[in-house]
Design a protein around this motif. Structure first.
Motif, PDB file in Angstrom:
ATOM      1  N   ILE A 368       0.586  -1.027  -0.166  1.00 28.14           N
ATOM      2  CA  ILE A 368      -0.493  -0.117  -0.057  1.00 28.14           C
ATOM      3  C   ILE A 368       1.077   1.099  -0.315  1.00 28.14           C
ATOM      4  O   ILE A 368       0.794   2.327  -1.207  1.00 28.14           O
ATOM      5  CB  ILE A 368      -1.045  -0.379   1.402  1.00 28.14           C
ATOM      6  CG1 ILE A 368      -1.937  -1.043   0.700  1.00 28.14           C
ATOM      7  CG2 ILE A 368      -1.880   1.129   1.954  1.00 28.14           C
ATOM      8  CD1 ILE A 368      -3.186  -1.615   2.204  1.00 28.14           C
ATOM      9  N   PRO A 369       1.903   1.569   0.650  1.00 24.99           N
ATOM     10  CA  PRO A 369       2.790   2.253   0.883  1.00 24.99           C
ATOM     11  C   PRO A 369       3.425   2.748   0.063  1.00 24.99           C
ATOM     12  O   PRO A 369       3.505   4.170  -0.749  1.00 24.99           O
ATOM     13  CB  PRO A 369       3.462   2.942   2.045  1.00 24.99           C
ATOM     14  CG  PRO A 369       2.730   1.291   3.435  1.00 24.99           C
ATOM     15  CD  PRO A 369       2.197   1.101   2.300  1.00 24.99           C
ATOM     16  N   ILE A 370       3.955   1.719  -0.931  1.00 23.07           N
ATOM     17  CA  ILE A 370       4.800   1.542  -1.846  1.00 23.07           C
ATOM     18  C   ILE A 370       3.804   2.252  -3.454  1.00 23.07           C
ATOM     19  O   ILE A 370       4.249   2.097  -4.583  1.00 23.07           O
ATOM     20  CB  ILE A 370       5.880   0.494  -2.498  1.00 23.07           C
ATOM     21  CG1 ILE A 370       6.520   0.456  -1.321  1.00 23.07           C
ATOM     22  CG2 ILE A 370       5.897   0.245  -3.811  1.00 23.07           C
ATOM     23  CD1 ILE A 370       7.413  -1.103  -0.928  1.00 23.07           C
ATOM     24  N   VAL A 371       2.706   1.569  -3.463  1.00 24.23           N
ATOM     25  CA  VAL A 371       2.053   1.597  -4.519  1.00 24.23           C
ATOM     26  C   VAL A 371       1.450   3.843  -3.895  1.00 24.23           C
ATOM     27  O   VAL A 371       1.593   3.991  -5.817  1.00 24.23           O
ATOM     28  CB  VAL A 371       0.839   1.079  -4.662  1.00 24.23           C
ATOM     29  CG1 VAL A 371      -0.461   1.304  -5.795  1.00 24.23           C
ATOM     30  CG2 VAL A 371       0.728  -0.630  -5.181  1.00 24.23           C
ATOM     31  N   TYR A 372       0.947   3.747  -3.034  1.00 25.52           N
ATOM     32  CA  TYR A 372       0.817   4.867  -3.487  1.00 25.52           C
ATOM     33  C   TYR A 372       2.096   5.647  -3.843  1.00 25.52           C
ATOM     34  O   TYR A 372       1.923   7.387  -3.962  1.00 25.52           O
ATOM     35  CB  TYR A 372       0.118   5.692  -1.812  1.00 25.52           C
ATOM     36  CG  TYR A 372      -1.085   5.239  -1.771  1.00 25.52           C
ATOM     37  CD1 TYR A 372      -2.187   6.276  -2.978  1.00 25.52           C
ATOM     38  CD2 TYR A 372      -2.193   4.252  -1.046  1.00 25.52           C
ATOM     39  CE1 TYR A 372      -3.485   5.393  -2.140  1.00 25.52           C
ATOM     40  CE2 TYR A 372      -2.986   4.020  -1.305  1.00 25.52           C
ATOM     41  CZ  TYR A 372      -4.155   5.377  -1.663  1.00 25.52           C
ATOM     42  OH  TYR A 372      -5.176   4.977  -2.021  1.00 25.52           O
ATOM     43  N   SER A 373       3.323   5.675  -3.412  1.00 34.75           N
ATOM     44  CA  SER A 373       4.727   6.566  -3.636  1.00 34.75           C
ATOM     45  C   SER A 373       4.726   6.702  -5.307  1.00 34.75           C
ATOM     46  O   SER A 373       5.563   7.836  -5.900  1.00 34.75           O
ATOM     47  CB  SER A 373       5.794   5.697  -2.821  1.00 34.75           C
ATOM     48  OG  SER A 373       6.128   4.897  -4.102  1.00 34.75           O
ATOM     49  N   PHE A 374       4.052   5.722  -6.337  1.00 28.76           N
ATOM     50  CA  PHE A 374       4.480   6.327  -7.381  1.00 28.76           C
ATOM     51  C   PHE A 374       2.970   6.744  -7.938  1.00 28.76           C
ATOM     52  O   PHE A 374       3.189   7.711  -8.839  1.00 28.76           O
ATOM     53  CB  PHE A 374       4.091   4.729  -8.471  1.00 28.76           C
ATOM     54  CG  PHE A 374       5.228   3.881  -8.045  1.00 28.76           C
ATOM     55  CD1 PHE A 374       6.628   4.550  -8.424  1.00 28.76           C
ATOM     56  CD2 PHE A 374       5.238   2.964  -6.952  1.00 28.76           C
ATOM     57  CE1 PHE A 374       7.794   3.448  -8.660  1.00 28.76           C
ATOM     58  CE2 PHE A 374       6.740   1.982  -6.939  1.00 28.76           C
ATOM     59  CZ  PHE A 374       7.922   1.873  -7.135  1.00 28.76           C
ATOM     60  N   MET A 375       2.444   7.347  -6.911  1.00 28.48           N
ATOM     61  CA  MET A 375       1.003   7.928  -7.288  1.00 28.48           C
ATOM     62  C   MET A 375       0.763   9.963  -6.984  1.00 28.48           C
ATOM     63  O   MET A 375       1.277   9.474  -5.807  1.00 28.48           O
ATOM     64  CB  MET A 375      -0.710   7.396  -7.187  1.00 28.48           C
ATOM     65  CG  MET A 375      -0.909   5.438  -7.508  1.00 28.48           C
ATOM     66  SD  MET A 375      -2.124   5.079  -6.938  1.00 28.48           S
ATOM     67  CE  MET A 375      -2.680   3.904  -7.706  1.00 28.48           C
ATOM     68  N   PRO A 376      -0.588  10.587  -7.798  1.00 26.63           N
ATOM     69  CA  PRO A 376       0.130  11.532  -7.135  1.00 26.63           C
ATOM     70  C   PRO A 376      -1.542  11.941  -5.460  1.00 26.63           C
ATOM     71  O   PRO A 376      -2.043  10.673  -5.218  1.00 26.63           O
ATOM     72  CB  PRO A 376      -0.542  12.807  -8.391  1.00 26.63           C
ATOM     73  CG  PRO A 376      -1.458  11.248  -9.240  1.00 26.63           C
ATOM     74  CD  PRO A 376      -0.693  10.112  -9.211  1.00 26.63           C
ATOM     75  N   LEU A 377      -0.938  12.334  -5.052  1.00 33.73           N
ATOM     76  CA  LEU A 377      -1.290  13.110  -3.834  1.00 33.73           C
ATOM     77  C   LEU A 377      -2.900  12.739  -4.151  1.00 33.73           C
ATOM     78  O   LEU A 377      -3.358  13.361  -5.268  1.00 33.73           O
ATOM     79  CB  LEU A 377      -1.211  14.515  -3.529  1.00 33.73           C
ATOM     80  CG  LEU A 377      -0.095  14.627  -2.766  1.00 33.73           C
ATOM     81  CD1 LEU A 377      -0.365  15.795  -2.251  1.00 33.73           C
ATOM     82  CD2 LEU A 377      -0.104  13.571  -1.253  1.00 33.73           C
ATOM     83  N   PRO A 378      -4.206  11.679  -3.423  1.00 33.44           N
ATOM     84  CA  PRO A 378      -5.396  11.896  -3.153  1.00 33.44           C
ATOM     85  C   PRO A 378      -5.901  13.557  -3.574  1.00 33.44           C
ATOM     86  O   PRO A 378      -5.914  14.436  -3.030  1.00 33.44           O
ATOM     87  CB  PRO A 378      -6.116  11.536  -2.146  1.00 33.44           C
ATOM     88  CG  PRO A 378      -4.516  10.521  -1.089  1.00 33.44           C
ATOM     89  CD  PRO A 378      -3.302  11.709  -1.990  1.00 33.44           C
TER      90      PRO A 378
END
Length: 791
Positions: A368-378
């Motif tokens: 979860i943290p790694i996938v979010y690290s590749f994505m823009p902020l919500p």
């Protein structure tokens, strides 16, 4: 720098490496899925060295596998027409030609015992030599069978109802192998379907090999359904809470990897898929989603607070990771206690479940943290769910009840305890082999049919050791056996017994010209003449070959038992034992009861005893765990009460609803206890943190802790409730009971932790209002700055 801070840096700096490791390990476990196999044997609930198992294995050594017959039956008068009658017998002969079949017994194989005066022997003569072509011939055969051949009554026909059956004896070396399934699905079922289509006659099929095969196939068919439903239900609930497709897809990715790991570990350990093992993949989904809720919600809270993605991801791991680890460890502990039972079935279930619960936690923590690290902020719209008015209103109502209506909470609790205790004393123990089988399936309806027509399908064996060679054919022994068989005949739950007595009685009938009135044991005067004829039979009758061992020392009486519970079985066992003790002097005989029916029923009692120990161990382990966390005896008691209370309510409900105590239902308590205590840990950890922040003021700390964690407890409990409710769509009674009872227990546990736990803390304010009761935990569950929970 503490462990979680170092772990956070490692995860975010080495994210490509970690993803590669997870992907590689997932691929490896996916390759192990090929080694998953459906169980070909019945679950042995007893340890190998148990006296019941030892006795059963001795029986198998003497007489070979008992559960190797498949029975076909027809209750239709149109069978007695030339075409259908001949087609029925051809069906059996066709099956007899396959290598998986040892031999078959059908109407077409019937041989009459004829007295050969010249040679002083009995000849086995076929009832007819050519296929009947006219209705008159069929009627003659039917009359001869029903009126003059009592030897075959309840073996190949039911004289009262006219039901005809054929018996297929599988080769004993394939009964517990995958070859049994291949024979049933690729040979037997197509042959039966063809006969049904051509004759327009329904064929009933049963026998332990057939039941086990069809039941196992149902298990396989339901795994995919459970996984799909669990994914669908939990995803919908998750989306309803977060209103974010991105967060929902990330959660789906996490639990999908968890499912692959679950299947992979089953294959890696080379375990067979049983009813219990089939529950693990959907179970991992249900338990995995709450992990994602905690982590993703924390991330979104941090983003909304300061908008710094790097800081938000760091705090997700360092602040929530420890608390989530603790709750997963307690859940895994509930399952791990099954490892300490002596049942292989439960031990394997406990090992795979506990490993995968920790596995799904690690997947969520890393992915979860790694996938979010590749994505823009919500986006802002994805954070609106954090400002939920209806849920805030619900928490305020709970706070109001705790603040102003604690007496009502305690009164309700006491009333429920009293009512539940009454229900507990109404619980019955069930040892039914088929009770949990899918009642809507045709093979289950056929079981009921055979119980009504022939007295049952579960073999019960009585072994008579005469303590001397050729002792079985002693007339005194035969008379004692006959007395025992008469008692078996009087018991409605048991079928007409089969033993060497059948052939001895038939021999007397044949000696007197086939007159059915003489189907009885010979007298002392007759025995020498008749038994001398019996020793010289021109053809072996396969049907009775295995009812006396090769030395003539051991005899076997086989009866078939209806699907009855443990209590009735114990009464029958006691009645038979009294008759055995009366008829068979211990100095001359050793008589024992065994068979699959008895082994299973004894195993059920043994398993229930072990599961009670397992539940006690789960409570003890979690109490120790609480002591490890809070280092306070008072807090151990306070934390256990709200989690023991729901178990008592569920037990009471089982009594009132007539749900028996059996392996599938007693599992509920260990599983639910391990899961429900998670909410207690979250609440008490936050409560302790608030005590420190508010200078040990109990009231304000309780209300703040309730406000902070109440929503998270509500959300995760709802996910778990509906997740376990998925199991109620199963066709297996045990799975339905497990899903429904765990769901109810978790609902009560949520209510108990939201109302009873904070009420106890407030009422015992003076008793626990000192720092000694809240020493620094051995493991810091929450950081002082952490605001874990839904705001």
């Amino acid at each position: 720098m503490d462990f979680w801070t170092r772990l956070t840096r490692f995860i975010l700096k080495r994210r490509y490496l970690i993803l590669a490791i997870i992907a590689s390990f997932t691929y490896f476990l996916a390759t192990q899925m090929q080694y998953m196999r459906i169980s070909s044997t019945e679950a042995n609930l007893l340890p190998e060295n148990h006296s019941v198992n030892i006795q059963y294995n001795k029986f198998l050594k003497l007489f070979g596998e008992e559960g190797n017959l498949i029975i076909l039956a027809v209750e239709d008068s149109t069978l007695f027409t030339p075409k259908n009658f001949n087609d029925w017998n051809r069906l059996t002969k066709k099956l007899n030609n396959f290598p998986e079949v040892d031999f078959t017994v059908a109407i077409g194989d019937i041989k009459e015992l004829k007295k050969n005066v010249d040679k002083e022997i009995f000849d086995f003569v076929p009832l007819y030599t050519e296929e009947p072509k006219t209705q008159e011939e069929i009627v003659h055969i039917k009359n001869e069978l029903f009126e003059n051949l009592p030897f075959y009554d309840n073996i190949l026909f039911n004289k009262k109802t006219g039901t005809i059956r054929s018996i297929i004896y599988l080769k004993k070396d394939i009964v517990n192998t995958p070859a049994r399934k291949d024979f049933i699905f690729n040979i037997l079922n197509p042959a039966i379907e063809k006969f049904e289509a051509e004759s327009n006659i329904d064929v009933r099929v049963s026998g332990m090999p057939y039941i086990r095969t069809m039941n196992s196939q149902n298990i396989i068919d339901e795994i995919g359904m459970f996984v799909g439903l669990a994914l669908g239900v939990t995803s919908l609930i998750f989306f309803f809470f977060f209103r974010s497709i991105r967060a929902t897809l990330i959660t789906l990715l996490v639990v999908t990897i968890g499912v692959i790991w679950a299947f992979g570990f089953i294959g890696l350990f080379r375990y067979e898929i049983s009813v219990l093992m089939a529950l693990i993949p959907p179970l991992i989904i249900v338990i995995g989603v709450p992990n994602a809720i905690f982590l993703i919600n924390k991330y979104q809270q941090e983003v909304k607070k300061h908008g710094n993605q790097a800081k938000s991801l760091q705090r997700v791991i360092s602040k929530v990771g420890n608390a989530t680890l603790m709750t997963n460890v307690t859940t895994a502990s509930g399952f791990a206690t099954f490892i300490f039972t002596k049942s292989q079935l439960l031990r394997e279930f406990g090992i795979i479940a506990s490993i995968n619960i920790i596995g799904i936690f690690l997947i969520a923590l890393f992915v979860i943290p790694i996938v979010y690290s590749f994505m823009p902020l919500p986006e802002e719209k994805h954070l609106k769910h954090l400002e939920r008015k209806w849920i805030e209103s619900l928490v305020k109502r709970i706070e109001n009840i705790v603040k102003n209506h604690r007496i009502a909470v305690y009164a309700t609790t006491i009333v429920l305890i009293i009512v539940s205790m009454i229900g507990v004393f109404m619980i019955k123990v069930s040892g039914s082999l088929i009770e949990d089988m899918p009642k809507g399936e045709q093979f289950f309806k056929d079981i009921v049919f055979f119980e009504e027509e022939f007295g049952g399908i579960m073999p019960l064996e009585i072994i008579i050791d005469t303590k001397k060679e050729k002792g079985v054919m002693n007339l005194a022994t035969l008379k004692r056996m006959n007395e025992l068989e008469e008692t078996i005949d009087e018991i409605p739950q048991l079928s007409k017994p089969i033993s060497v007595l059948n052939i001895v009685k038939y021999s007397k009938q044949a000696f007197y010209g086939g007159n059915p009135k003489f189907y009885q044991l010979p007298t002392n005067q007759e025995k020498n003449w008749i038994l001398s004829y019996t020793k010289n039979v021109t053809s072996n009758n396969n049907l009775l070959d295995s009812y006396v061992d090769s030395t003539g020392r051991y005899a076997r009486i086989t009866t078939f038992m209806k699907d009855i519970g443990t209590d009735k079985m114990e009464v029958i066992e006691e009645r038979l034992q009294q008759k055995i003790d009366k008829e068979f002097p211990k100095e001359n005989y050793h008589v024992s009861m065994t068979g699959k029916a008895l082994v299973f029923l004894k195993g059920t009692n043994y398993l229930i005893h072990n599961l009670v120990i397992s539940l006690s161990l789960a409570i003890l382990l979690i109490a120790i765990f609480m002591a490890f966390l809070f280092r306070s005896f008072k807090m151990i008691l306070i934390s256990l009460i709200p989690n023991m209370f729901p178990l008592l309510i569920t037990a009471g409900l089982m009594g009132y609803l007539g749900i028996p105590l059996k392996p599938s239902t007693i599992l509920v308590f260990s599983i639910a206890f391990g899961i429900s205590v998670d909410d207690t840990i979250h609440f008490l950890a936050k409560y302790r943190q608030e005590l420190i922040a508010n200078n040990w003021r109990i009231k304000i700390s309780v209300y703040k802790a309730l406000h902070e964690t109440g929503v998270s407890m509500f959300y995760t409990s709802i996910v778990l409730f509906f997740g376990f409710l998925v199991f109620t769509v199963s066709s297996f009674g045990g799975t339905i009971a497990l899903g429904g009872l765990v769901s109810i227990t978790l609902l009560f546990a949520m209510t108990s932790n939201l109302l009873l736990l904070p009420s106890l803390l407030l009422s015992l304010e003076k008793t626990i209002a000192n720092k000694e009761d809240f020493k620094e935990p051995t493991i810091p569950i929450l950081d002082p700055e952490d605001e874990n929970g839904f705001k």
